[in-house]
Design a protein around this motif. Sequence first.
Motif, PDB file in Angstrom:
ATOM      1  N   UNK A 289     -15.818   8.694  -4.343  1.00 34.09           N
ATOM      2  CA  UNK A 289     -15.266   7.674  -5.246  1.00 34.09           C
ATOM      3  C   UNK A 289     -14.018   8.263  -5.881  1.00 34.09           C
ATOM      4  N   UNK A 290     -12.871   7.694  -5.545  1.00 32.66           N
ATOM      5  CA  UNK A 290     -11.588   8.248  -5.965  1.00 32.66           C
ATOM      6  C   UNK A 290     -10.749   7.222  -6.718  1.00 32.66           C
ATOM      7  N   UNK A 291      -9.852   7.745  -7.562  1.00 35.96           N
ATOM      8  CA  UNK A 291      -8.751   6.999  -8.178  1.00 35.96           C
ATOM      9  C   UNK A 291      -9.189   5.692  -8.834  1.00 35.96           C
TER      10      UNK A 291
ATOM     11  N   UNK B 287     -12.210  -0.860 -10.257  1.00 36.47           N
ATOM     12  CA  UNK B 287     -11.978  -0.711  -8.824  1.00 36.47           C
ATOM     13  C   UNK B 287     -11.567   0.715  -8.504  1.00 36.47           C
ATOM     14  N   UNK B 288     -11.883   1.152  -7.288  1.00 35.27           N
ATOM     15  CA  UNK B 288     -11.698   2.536  -6.877  1.00 35.27           C
ATOM     16  C   UNK B 288     -11.687   2.596  -5.346  1.00 35.27           C
ATOM     17  N   UNK B 289     -11.378   3.771  -4.804  1.00 32.17           N
ATOM     18  CA  UNK B 289     -11.382   3.971  -3.353  1.00 32.17           C
ATOM     19  C   UNK B 289     -12.628   4.734  -2.932  1.00 32.17           C
TER      20      UNK B 289
ATOM     21  N   UNK C  80      -6.473   2.991   2.402  1.00 31.92           N
ATOM     22  CA  UNK C  80      -5.796   2.712   1.132  1.00 31.92           C
ATOM     23  C   UNK C  80      -6.567   3.435   0.041  1.00 31.92           C
ATOM     24  N   UNK C  81      -5.843   4.118  -0.830  1.00 34.08           N
ATOM     25  CA  UNK C  81      -6.507   4.912  -1.872  1.00 34.08           C
ATOM     26  C   UNK C  81      -6.046   4.502  -3.274  1.00 34.08           C
ATOM     27  N   UNK C  82      -4.765   4.555  -3.532  1.00 33.00           N
ATOM     28  CA  UNK C  82      -4.251   4.356  -4.886  1.00 33.00           C
ATOM     29  C   UNK C  82      -3.781   2.918  -5.079  1.00 33.00           C
TER      30      UNK C  82
ATOM     31  N   UNK D 195       0.426  -2.466  -6.988  1.00 32.41           N
ATOM     32  CA  UNK D 195       1.097  -1.509  -6.117  1.00 32.41           C
ATOM     33  C   UNK D 195       0.026  -0.605  -5.524  1.00 32.41           C
ATOM     34  N   UNK D 196       0.094  -0.375  -4.204  1.00 33.48           N
ATOM     35  CA  UNK D 196      -0.942   0.395  -3.509  1.00 33.48           C
ATOM     36  C   UNK D 196      -0.323   1.410  -2.578  1.00 33.48           C
ATOM     37  N   UNK D 197      -0.990   2.559  -2.439  1.00 30.86           N
ATOM     38  CA  UNK D 197      -0.599   3.567  -1.462  1.00 30.86           C
ATOM     39  C   UNK D 197      -1.394   3.370  -0.188  1.00 30.86           C
ATOM     40  N   UNK D 198      -0.742   2.851   0.859  1.00 27.14           N
ATOM     41  CA  UNK D 198      -1.438   2.529   2.104  1.00 27.14           C
ATOM     42  C   UNK D 198      -0.562   2.833   3.321  1.00 27.14           C
TER      43      UNK D 198
END
Length: 477
Positions: free
Chosen positions: A151-153, A168-170, A209-211, A229-232
């Motif tokens: 469970x990240x970010x 929400x999280x990754x 997708x994480x952040x 905004x997402x890091x994918x």
Amino acid sequence: MSVLLSRLVATVVAVGLLFTTQALTTPQRAAAADPGYLMVHFIGEGATGQQMYLSHSTDGLHWNDLNGGGMVLRSTVGTRGVRDPALVRSPGGDKYWIIATDLCIGCGQSWDDAQNNGSRNLVVWESTDLVTWSQPWLLNVAGAIPDGRNAWAPEAIWDPETNDYVLYWATNATLNGVLKHRIYYARTTDFRTITTPRLYIDRPGTQGIIDTQIIETPSGVGNYRYVRASGDGQITLEGSNSILGTWTELGNLSGIGLTGSQVEGPMWMKFNGRNEWALYLDQYATGGGYMPVLTTDPSRPGAYRKQASGSYDMGGTKKRHGWILNLTAAEESRVLARWPNTAINRLQSYNYQDRYVRHTNFDVRIDPNVSPAQDAQFRLRPGLAGSGTVSFESVNFPGYFLRHADFDFQLARNDGTSQFAQDATFRQVAGLADSTWSSFQSYTYPDRYIRHYAYQLRLDPITTATGRSDATFRVTG
């Protein structure tokens, strides 16, 4: 109902409820009541870097490290390391939470371990004033996800449609035969219990997708109430008029030379008093820390612009994936008073000058060759119980102070009670054995002083020459 009318109605409802979504746009206050900004972040790898740090800015672009650049909260649960914090303010502004990834890379855990057999928990702290924080607790968010491996970010936003938070999280999990990170969500009101996690964001194929971080934009800016905004693989922008509704892809920041292979950890900030935003991005590929890109319309990729390196200053520590809160005047006053840049000191024994006061397993004694060195480092804060006095706050366990209990010393977390404050407060006086050194008189028992006996720290009455030597210390860097 038209989109414009929907947004006007939602705005009226929002004002009536005085809700807060996150640090960027709510609560809506006059610029004069929002004098500055607070960033919560981590600074790097290892057991010290992966803790909670705070920085302050008056303009949103130039940052000063609080607490002398030292940590302000330390995780004592789970992996005992934390990353990627979010700072959540309640709708009424009477409660705050920090939620963070339970992860400590380089502390016996590798990146492969963290991705495939990591903590399924988040670490949570709670406060009613933004300066005194609870003990941390673990919140299991990924344990109910089939094949959920971590469970990240984490992030959270207040949902006015249901009067609770969307957390929400990754999580790295196998779904439809594909193992990758996806964004999941659950609802909560207290960050202690959550609803059953559900899939929130998935990308096609093997793209993970994480952040992800969401902001609410005011009426009249762009065509969407919310932008994320997402890091994918890129820094992808999407818009929606409902947090859990349909999201429309708007584009990414590759047009200004920023892709997911270069930057991560998108972190929004709205400038006070004007419709302009900074999207901070962590330059993880080069180890450069955060940089801001500015925009007057978060939903329009072409409106983003890079900033020249001299136009912003991130302060003395490297800022890693975090969260920015627009402060009220009262919040800012409390925060700056709690974490000034107080010097780090040690207490050297007068009659055993190779020994220093240190904590070990929360007991307190004097030892030579203290390792880790931070166990013998303290900040001499203004006394918790009275003016003209001092209290000793641990450097590597911030919020923990030297206090006596039944005249024996321990390192203990400040529980906010008057009893704790009195037991952790002392008067610094001329050294009983040498007036050029110092002795520390108890606030509640003025006939007793801090002294060592058989190398253990005690609070005793002093009647002999040996006692005077045992109760004398040098405050040194």
